[in-house]
Design a protein around this motif. Structure first.
Motif, short mmCIF file in Angstrom:
data_model
loop_
_atom_site.label_atom_id
_atom_site.label_comp_id
_atom_site.label_asym_id
_atom_site.label_seq_id
_atom_site.Cartn_x
_atom_site.Cartn_y
_atom_site.Cartn_z
N VAL A 106 -11.15 7.40 9.33
CA VAL A 106 -10.16 6.35 9.54
C VAL A 106 -9.27 6.38 8.29
N LEU A 107 -7.97 6.47 8.51
CA LEU A 107 -7.03 6.53 7.38
C LEU A 107 -6.20 5.26 7.37
N LEU A 108 -6.33 4.50 6.31
CA LEU A 108 -5.55 3.26 6.21
C LEU A 108 -4.14 3.61 5.74
N CYS A 109 -3.17 3.24 6.57
CA CYS A 109 -1.77 3.58 6.28
C CYS A 109 -0.98 2.30 5.97
N MET A 110 0.14 2.48 5.29
CA MET A 110 1.00 1.36 4.89
C MET A 110 0.15 0.30 4.19
N PHE A 111 -0.70 0.77 3.33
CA PHE A 111 -1.73 -0.06 2.70
C PHE A 111 -1.14 -0.88 1.55
N ASP A 112 -1.50 -2.15 1.53
CA ASP A 112 -1.11 -3.01 0.42
C ASP A 112 -2.36 -3.71 -0.09
N GLY A 113 -2.92 -3.17 -1.14
CA GLY A 113 -4.20 -3.66 -1.66
C GLY A 113 -4.13 -5.08 -2.21
N ARG A 114 -2.90 -5.62 -2.39
CA ARG A 114 -2.79 -6.97 -2.94
C ARG A 114 -3.04 -8.03 -1.87
N ALA A 115 -2.86 -7.63 -0.59
CA ALA A 115 -3.02 -8.62 0.49
C ALA A 115 -4.50 -8.78 0.82
N SER A 116 -4.97 -10.03 0.79
CA SER A 116 -6.41 -10.24 1.02
C SER A 116 -6.79 -9.87 2.45
N LEU A 117 -5.84 -10.09 3.39
CA LEU A 117 -6.12 -9.75 4.78
C LEU A 117 -6.40 -8.25 4.93
N THR A 118 -5.63 -7.46 4.20
CA THR A 118 -5.82 -6.01 4.23
C THR A 118 -7.26 -5.66 3.87
N ASN A 119 -7.73 -6.28 2.82
CA ASN A 119 -9.10 -5.98 2.37
C ASN A 119 -10.14 -6.52 3.34
#
Ligand code: ATP
Ligand code: MG
Length: 348
Positions: free
Chosen positions: A179-192
Motif C-alpha cells: 500500500v503506497l500512501l500518496c499525497m501524504f501530509d504527516g502533519r494532519a492527524s487524520l492522515t496518521n
C-alpha cells in the motif's frame, strides 16, 4: 518479469503518477520496464508525452486480440516501453462481453514476453471492470496507492474482495504486496489515523491465507508535491521535470524498496552502474538510501526551499530526457524513432 497491477477503484489517488515515476526510476536504474495503459482516460500515455489521438491501437488492439503485444508497445525512454491507450479502450469491455476467457486475454498476450522485461506495471482505471480484471489476472503483485483521507478506506474492502476472487478463480499467484500512501501530509492527524487503521487491518491479516496477508504500507510515503502535479502537463516524469524535488526523492526511494523486494539478489547499485554506463556514458553515484520508517512524517508537504533542502539527498542521478530529444534520436544506443515498436527493436 514481475507484473505489478497498480490498482484502486477510487479516482485521483495517485495510480498513474505512481506508475510513471516508479517505472521511470526502475528503468533509469537499469531494469527493463514496460508500462501498460489500461485506462481509457489514457493519462499514462499522456503523462509519458504521447497524444492519445495519434495512437491507432495499443491496449485496445491487444485486448480485442487484433494485434500482438510486442507489436503494440513503444519505446518511450531508455529501458522504458509503453503499451498506450486511447478512448477506443472504453469499447473493449462491451465488445468482449461474449468472449470466453475474456478475463485472461492480457495474460495470454504477454506470455511470450515474460522473459524480455524485468517489470511490467499496469496503470488501472478507477473501476473494477473487465480491464482491471485482465490486469489482475496477468499480475503477480498488487500495489494499492491510497490517499489517506477520511474516505480512503471506503471501497478498500471491496477492492480486496475483488483481489481475493481473482486469486481464487483466475490467478492463484496474485497477492497484494504494497500500500503506497500518496499525497501524504504527516502533519494532519487524520492522515496518521487512517495510516494506523490500515496498518492494523493488514497486521490482522498476517499469517492467514488471504492474498493480502503479506501486504504492508511502504515505509516511504509520497508527499504532496506540486511538482508531481505539474510534470504530466509537460509529458515528463518527475525526474525529467524536477529531479531534486520531494516527489522525485520519494518515488526514487519507493522504486528502490520495490526492487529490493522483487529482486533481492540484484542490488540496485549494480544495475545503476550498468544503466548509466550504457545509456549515458557517464559514471553513477551508487545508491546509499535506506529509508527510515516514518522519516517523512514530520515534514511539511510543500516547502519553498525544497531544492536547497534536498541538495544532499538524491542517491541516483537521473538525467532529463525530453520527448523532443527522443524524436531527434538523441538517446545513446536507442532507436531514433519515437514511435518505434519492439518488433523492430533488436534490444527486446
Ligand atoms: N504526491 C502528489 N502531490 C501532488 N499532486 C499529486 C500527487 N500525486 C498525484 N498528484 C496529482 O493528483 C492528480 C491525481 O493523480 P493521478 O492521476 O496519479 O491519480 P489516479 O489514481 O491515476 O487517477 P484516476 O483514477 O483518475 O486514474 C493528478 O493531477 C496528479 O498530478
Ligand atoms: Mg490514472
Amino acid at each position: 518479469m514481475r507484473t505489478i497491477a497498480v490498482l484502486n477503484q477510487k479516482g485521483g489517488v495517485g495510480k498513474t503518477t505512481s506508475v510513471v515515476n516508479i517505472a521511470a526510476a526502475l528503468a533509469a536504474s537499469g531494469s527493463r520496464v514496460v508500462v501498460l495503459d489500461f485506462d481509457p482516460q489514457a493519462h499514462l500515455t499522456i503523462h509519458l508525452g504521447l497524444e492519445p489521438q495519434i495512437i491507432e491501437s495499443g491496449s485496445y488492439k491487444v485486448l480485442t486480440q487484433s494485434a500482438e503485444f510486442e507489436q503494440q508497445i513503444m519505446l518511450m525512454r531508455p529501458n522504458l516501453w509503453l503499451l498506450p491507450a486511447n478512448i477506443n479502450l472504453v469499447g473493449a469491455e462491451s465488445e468482449l462481453v461474449s468472449v470466453v476467457g475474456r478475463e485472461t486475454i492480457l495474460r495470454e498476450a504477454m506470455l511470450q514476453s515474460r522473459d524480455k522485461f524485468d517489470y511490467c506495471l499496469i496503470d488501472c482505471s478507477p473501476s473494477l471492470g473487465l480491464l482491471t480484471l485482465n490486469a489482475m489476472a496477468a499480475s503477480d503483485d498488487v500495489l494499492i496507492p491510497l490517499q489517506p483521507h477520511f474516505l480512503a478506506l471506503r471501497g478498500f474492502g471491496k477492492l480486496l474482495q475483488t483481489v481475493e476472487l481473482v486469486n481464487k478463480r483466475i490467478n492463484p499467484n496474485l497477492t497484494v504486496k504494497w500500500v503506497l500512501l500518496c499525497m501524504f501530509d504527516g502533519r494532519a492527524s487524520l492522515t496518521n489515523e487512517v495510516k494506523d487503521d490500515i496498518e492494523q487491518f493488514l497486521k490482522n491479516a498476517q499469517g492467514t491465507d488471504c492474498p493480502w496477508s503479506e501486504a504492508h504500507i511502504l515505509p516511504v510515503h509520497i508527499r504532496r508535491n506540486i511538482k508531481l502535479a505539474e510534470a504530466p502537463s509537460y509529458g515528463k516524469t518527475i525526474f525529467e521535470y524536477e529531479e531534486n524535488c520531494h516527489g522525485a526523492e520519494d518515488y526514487r526511494k519507493v522504486a528502490e524498496l520495490i526492487h529490493a523486494q522483487c529482486y533481492p539478489s540484484a542490488p540496485a547499485e549494480t544495475l545503476q552502474t550498468v544503466a548509466f554506463d550504457e545509456i549515458q556514458g557517464q559514471p553513477t553515484t551508487p545508491s546509499t538510501a535506506s529509508p527510515e520508517p516514518d522519516s517523512q512524517a514530520e515534514q511539511p508537504d510543500t516547502q519553498p526551499a525544497e531544492a536547497d533542502e534536498n541538495q544532499n539527498q538524491p542517491p541516483i542521478e537521473i538525467k532529463s530526457i525530453s520527448p523532443d530529444q527522443q524524436q531527434q534520436g538523441d538517446l545513446d544506443e536507442q532507436p531514433s524513432e519515437f514511435t518505434q515498436t519492439t518488433s523492430e527493436n533488436p534490444n527486446i
